[in-house]
Write an enzyme that holds these catalytic residues in place. Structure first.
Site, PDB file in Angstrom:
ATOM      1  N   ILE A 522       0.816  -1.215   0.000  1.00  0.00           N
ATOM      2  CA  ILE A 522       0.000   0.000   0.000  1.00  0.00           C
ATOM      3  C   ILE A 522       0.851   1.267   0.000  1.00  0.00           C
ATOM      4  CG2 ILE A 522      -2.106  -0.961   0.997  1.00  0.00           C
ATOM      5  CD1 ILE A 522      -1.170  -0.051   3.716  1.00  0.00           C
ATOM      6  N   GLY A 523       2.129   1.120   0.004  1.00  0.00           N
ATOM      7  CA  GLY A 523       2.959   2.312  -0.079  1.00  0.00           C
ATOM      8  C   GLY A 523       4.409   1.955   0.117  1.00  0.00           C
ATOM      9  N   SER A 524       5.264   2.895  -0.245  1.00  0.00           N
ATOM     10  CA  SER A 524       6.661   2.658   0.073  1.00  0.00           C
ATOM     11  C   SER A 524       7.303   3.999   0.341  1.00  0.00           C
ATOM     12  CB  SER A 524       7.366   1.924  -1.063  1.00  0.00           C
ATOM     13  OG  SER A 524       7.256   2.668  -2.239  1.00  0.00           O
ATOM     14  N   PHE A 527      11.720   4.454   4.408  1.00  0.00           N
ATOM     15  CA  PHE A 527      12.208   3.420   5.320  1.00  0.00           C
ATOM     16  C   PHE A 527      11.898   2.008   4.865  1.00  0.00           C
ATOM     17  CE2 PHE A 527      11.670   7.294   7.653  1.00  0.00           C
ATOM     18  CZ  PHE A 527      12.876   7.389   8.311  1.00  0.00           C
ATOM     19  N   VAL A 530       5.332  -0.687   2.684  1.00  0.00           N
ATOM     20  CA  VAL A 530       4.237  -0.804   3.642  1.00  0.00           C
ATOM     21  C   VAL A 530       3.179  -1.738   3.061  1.00  0.00           C
ATOM     22  CG1 VAL A 530       2.581   0.454   5.042  1.00  0.00           C
ATOM     23  CG2 VAL A 530       4.671   1.574   4.291  1.00  0.00           C
ATOM     24  N   LYS A 544       4.951  -1.944   8.168  1.00  0.00           N
ATOM     25  CA  LYS A 544       6.090  -1.335   7.483  1.00  0.00           C
ATOM     26  C   LYS A 544       7.316  -2.196   7.697  1.00  0.00           C
ATOM     27  CE  LYS A 544       6.373   3.031   7.305  1.00  0.00           C
ATOM     28  NZ  LYS A 544       6.731   4.218   6.540  1.00  0.00           N
ATOM     29  N   ASP A 639      11.072  14.581   7.741  1.00  0.00           N
ATOM     30  CA  ASP A 639      10.624  14.088   6.442  1.00  0.00           C
ATOM     31  C   ASP A 639       9.147  14.394   6.225  1.00  0.00           C
ATOM     32  OD1 ASP A 639      11.027  12.953   3.995  1.00  0.00           O
ATOM     33  OD2 ASP A 639      10.913  10.876   4.679  1.00  0.00           O
TER      34      ASP A 639
END
Ligand code: NAG
Ligand code: NAG
Ligand code: NAG
Ligand code: NAG
Ligand code: NAG
Ligand code: NAG
Ligand code: NAG
Ligand code: NAG
Ligand code: NAG
Ligand code: NAG
Length: 874
Positions: A522-524, A527, A530, A544, A639
């Site tokens: 669902i995301g990256s 770090f 995810v 994550k 960030d």
């Protein structure tokens, strides 16, 4: 005693007959009763400007309980009462003598008096602040009502550390109730029978300005504060609208409220608990409180195995008549340990929460439910337990049982059990009926039942610790063991790194299962990737998988996680758990169902309306302000970008990934060389050797604000077709918009439009006019102030929140600290030959490569840094 009464009676008659005129002070000997001043509703003394009055008063219109009160005249608000626990009748009197104030009943018995004074009283005055003061001949203060507060403080009054406010029982009965507000050396907390239910430090409206030791609590015309030694910089502050009369009061229901009076009525400016179910007795004893999504008043019911008790009980009682709720030892007739003859049992009330669990550590970690129950059944002050299955945490309710909170759908981890007293007439045979976990003491000796598991546990811990110590000696062996027997090492880790407040610890296998072997990405982020996952309890989470942080010591990792896990704020994504097993490092977060801001803002879905954008901006600002000044230790996010702002229903914004920058590098001000994909939001000081402070986050936040205004990335490539619908009607004639194709650097455009006061040019065209000039002006001006090149000129996030909320006046951006944007902008337009898919990042790299030789320390105050330093390993 008789003669005295007679004398004062004569005196009373004398004074009533000779039309009494009010002055701002009275002198001994003086007597007052309600009957004497009935025409003035008991008032016998006014402050100089009549702002406050002192009276023998019967609150709530009842005719039995009269109190010596100080009252704010215009709003008729009682701010202090002398004899709250010893009400008098209307014919009883207040005496002022040279020895002080005395309240006596008609038999001459003293109901209340001021303490022994070390000088004689010359007069009693009521100040313009509402302070009732006994003065000696030289106007020295002998006693002040401000030093003995009841449930209220006013402007000018200080509540010192260790002092407290106690609620009143009701609006007509001023006797001390069961709620307390206590000022501690680091906080202001609300307690009910020793159970904390609110802390100022965790309130979203409170901001921390310093780390001083708190000395007192105070109010003024513009805010509510906890002050330390430095009387100019409050430790905590809650900003409030300007008002001349303001009170902070612990009300009868246990709510801490701050209200102001503006000429018509008392208006609430601040409420300590806005979540209705957080008050201890929201639904009475053992009542089940459910948050009401429609109105602020919660919904009450009884938990399973319970039904409504008698009206005067005000709560729920066990449905089975054989059970009764016990009293904690303080109240039971046979105080001391539980009598061995009484049999207790636990009624299971399902997955619930309890207000105090949020503020207290569990009494034990990593124990089984039966150990937790034994601990409670043998402790007479224990009235119930809450058992967190995933971590084996055991929470106890002591002294008094309040309302239970229904757990919100996804959080089904904490099981509640209420201790009940089993009637002695009942046989002990059948104890296995559903929902009842019995822990009788028949047969099995109590000592064995409790001591064995506890002693065993302690021994096991000791053993485990020793084994672990031996293991760390040889890292190789640890690795081998991890491979050979993950189960054993898992248990070792759990016990060896026991840090209170640590979020739930997961096994790698558990998370593999929850995410179906990391199926749904669902995301990256910077770090790692995810994945969406579903825990066995059906709660949806985001997992994550951390890469590239360089595997740190497990203990360091856990320490950081404990810090992050302890940060709770409505605008920060909650860390639910983690996994640190072998080389795996995973973090388990609450799932945010609307995804990240970049997808909602830049994506092709429905356009974000202005109000939604504003809510996102304000939520993000509040979250950041909390990170910067609300936590025990300041956390710089490092960030901030739309990818790290996640959204939930109703565009409720939460910041993710906070605290992780600490995992990257132990030196807080060092360059984070592995930081990736964030260049558009990086403050100039990243490129110089200047220290990274919280102002670095402010810069990034300003950049995000600009993107919220325009609905696009701050740096985008404008093709011909775009220019038609985008800025075709813009003022033109300026360098950044003259070309129809090429890169647009929006922050520069924003600066130029700000100079021309053409704010509407900046608004997202997709809003089609559904936004006002003032709305855009506000965000743009705040944004420009946030991106000042000089960090010291950027406001802090607390101030930004104030600006967005409207409490702080809008600032004027400082052009001299924004000229660097023109420099950036020119570079981009020059570089507009770059291929279409170019992003800011690519250009940045191009530029840095070109000018690497210009190097640091350039006189412009802005210097470049070599490309690998800024882009890092990819
Ligand atoms: C007040 O009354 C007491 C007796 O009740 C008397 O001794 C004293 O002198 C009086 N003081 C004044 C100032 O009248
Ligand atoms: C009382 O009121 C007058 C006029 O409104 C004002 O000048 C004065 O400062 C007030 N006194 C106090 C003690 O507030
Ligand atoms: C009254 O008592 C306080 C503290 O006990 C002392 O500091 C003060 O000097 C005393 N005043 C007089 C007038 O005796
Ligand atoms: C006490 O205060 C009053 C009013 O403020 C003043 O008139 C009086 O002179 C003062 N007395 C002394 C001894 O200072
Ligand atoms: C229980 O009793 C102890 C000592 O007797 C006392 O300190 C404590 O405040 C009492 N607790 C409650 C809730 O009354
Ligand atoms: C209230 O106190 C704060 C903190 O000391 C101060 O900054 C502010 O100016 C005060 N407000 C007023 C109206 O005096
Ligand atoms: C009430 O509890 C007692 C003791 O556990 C049990 O024997 C009895 O069957 C229960 N009654 C009902 C109606 O469940
Ligand atoms: C439990 O119930 C019994 C009988 O109903 C009673 O005698 C005893 O005092 C109760 N114990 C507690 C701690 O309430
Ligand atoms: C009961 O539990 C509380 C909280 O753990 C503890 O403080 C208290 O000492 C215990 N009392 C007894 C009698 O064990
Ligand atoms: C508690 O957790 C264990 C695994 O940790 C699970 O097997 C068990 O079913 C859970 N119990 C409840 C009541 O949720």
């Amino acid at each position: 005693m008789r003669p005295l009464i007679n004398l004062s009676y004569i005196f009373l008659l004398l004074t009533t007959s000779s039309a009494y005129t009010f002055s701002d002070h009275i002198s001994p000997n003086f007597t007052a009763s309600y009957l004497q001043f009935i025409a003035n509703t008991g008032t016998f003394l006014f402050s100089r400007n009549n702002t406050f009055k002192a009276a023998i008063f019967n609150p709530g219109g009842q005719q039995t309980s009269f109190y010596l009160c100080v009252i704010h005249a215009a709003s008729n608000t009682i701010i202090w009462s002398a004899n709250r626990d010893a009400p008098i009748s209307d014919s009883n009197t207040m005496l002022l003598t040279v020895r002080g104030i005395k309240i006596v009943d008609k038999d001459g018995n003293t109901q209340w008096s001021t303490p022994t004074l070390n000088s004689t009283v010359d007069k009693l005055v009521l100040t313009e602040m509402g302070n009732l003061v006994l003065l000696d001949q030289s106007n020295g203060s002998l006693w002040e009502s401000f030093h003995d507060p009841t449930d209220t403080i006013v402007i000018g009054q200080k509540l010192p550390v260790g002092a407290s406010l106690s609620s009143s029982a009701s609006d007509s009965d001023l006797s001390a109730g069961s709620y307390k507000l206590i000022v501690t050396s680091s906080d202001a907390i609300l307690q009910w029978y020793g159970q904390t239910y609110w802390k100022l430090s965790l309130d979203t409206k409170a901001y921390r300005n310093s780390y001083d030791v708190v000395e007192y609590m105070a109010l003024n015309q513009t805010g509510f504060y906890l002050f330390g030694h430095d009387q100019t910089v409050p430790v905590y502050q809650v900003s409030l609208p300007l008002a001349n009369f303001r009170i902070a009061k612990l009300d009868t229901a246990g709510q801490f409220t701050i209200s102001s009076y503006s000429g018509s009525e008392l208006k609430q400016d601040f409420v300590g608990l806005d979540d209705g179910c957080q008050t201890p007795l929201a639904c009475g004893i053992a009542g089940l409180c459910t948050e009401n999504t429609v109105s602020s008043s919660p919904l009450c019911s009884c938990p399973s195995n319970f039904h409504a008790g008698p009206v005067n009980f005000g709560g729920c009682v066990p449905s089975n008549g054989s059970y009764s709720l016990p009293f904690a030892c303080n109240y039971s007739s046979n105080s001391g340990s539980q009598s061995s003859s009484s049999v207790v049992s636990f009624l299971k009330i399902g997955y619930v929460e309890y207000f105090a669990n949020f503020y207290f550590d569990p009494v034990m970690y990593g124990v089984s439910l039966s150990v937790c129950q034994e601990l409670c059944s043998t402790n007479c002050s224990c009235l119930g337990i809450f058992y967190k299955n995933s971590s084996g945490s055991c929470y106890m309710v002591e002294n008094e049982l309040g309302s239970i909170q229904a757990s919100s759908g996804s959080e089904r981890d904490v099981l509640g059990f209420i201790k009940v007293n089993v009637s002695s007439t009942t046989t002990n045979d059948d104890d296995t009926d559903d929902g009842v976990g019995t822990s009788q003491n028949g047969g099995f000796p109590v000592a064995a039942a409790v001591v064995l598991p506890i002693a065993g546990f302690v021994l096991l811990m000791a053993l485990i610790f020793l084994m672990w110590r031996r293991l760390v000696v040889s890292r190789k062996r640890e690795a081998q063991l991890g491979k050979l027997n993950s189960h054993a090492s898992r248990d070792l880790d759990l016990e060896a790194f026991h840090i209170p407040g640590l979020p739930t610890r997961f096994d790698y296998e558990e998370l593999e299962e929850a995410t179906e072997n990391f199926k749904t990405l669902i995301g990256s982020g910077g770090f790692g990737a995810v994945y969406k996952g579903v825990l066995p309890d059906k709660s949806v989470v985001a997992v994550k998988k951390i890469v590239n942080i360089g595997i740190q010591g497990k203990k360091d990792f856990c320490t950081e996680i404990a810090v992050i896990g302890n940060i709770h704020h409505v605008n920060l994504v909650k860390l639910k758990g983690f996994c640190a097993q072998g080389r795996h490092r995973l973090l388990v977060y609450e799932y945010m169902n609307r995804g990240s801001l970049d997808r909602n803002l830049f994506g092709s879905g429905p356009v974000l309306e202005w109000q939604e954008r504003f809510d996102v901006a304000l939520g993000t600002a509040r979250g950041l302000a909390y990170l910067h000044s609300g936590c025990e230790q300041k956390i710089i996010h490092c960030d901030i970008k739309p990818e790290n702002i996640l959204l939930q229903d109703q565009f409720h914004a939460k910041i993710s990934d906070f605290g992780l920058s600490k995992l990257l590098s132990p030196e807080q001000s060092g360059l984070f060389t592995t930081m990736r994909g964030t260049r558009g939001y990086l403050a100039p000081e990243w490129l110089t050797n200047s220290a990274i402070t919280e102002k670095t986050d402010v810069y990034s936040f300003g950049m995000v604000l600009l993107e919220l205004v325009s609905g696009r990335k701050n740096c985008y490539f404008r093709s011909r077709s775009h220019s038609m619908d985008d800025n075709s009607n813009s003022g033109g004639g300026n360098s950044s918009t003259s070309s129809t194709t090429g890169l647009v650097y929006f922050p520069l455009f924003a600066l130029e439009m700000h100079e021309q006061r053409s704010y509407l040019e900046l608004a997202d065209p997709r809003l089609e006019g559904r936004v006002t000039f003032e709305d855009v002006e506000k965000l743009v001006r705040v944004a420009l102030c946030c991106v000042h090149e000089e960090p010291a000129l950027r406001p802090n996030m607390v101030t930004v929140v104030g600006m967005l909320e409207g409490g702080t006046t809008l600032p004027q951006p400082r052009i001299e600290s924004l000229n660097f944007l023109r420099f950036y902008g020119r570079r981009f337009t020059e570089a507009s030959t770059i291929e279409e898919e170019s992003e800011f990042g690519t250009v940045m790299r191009e530029q840095t490569r070109h000018s690497a030789s210009m190097a640091r320390g350039s006189p412009s105050g802005f210097s470049y840094i070599s490309s690998q330093n800024i882009s890092g390993p990819r």
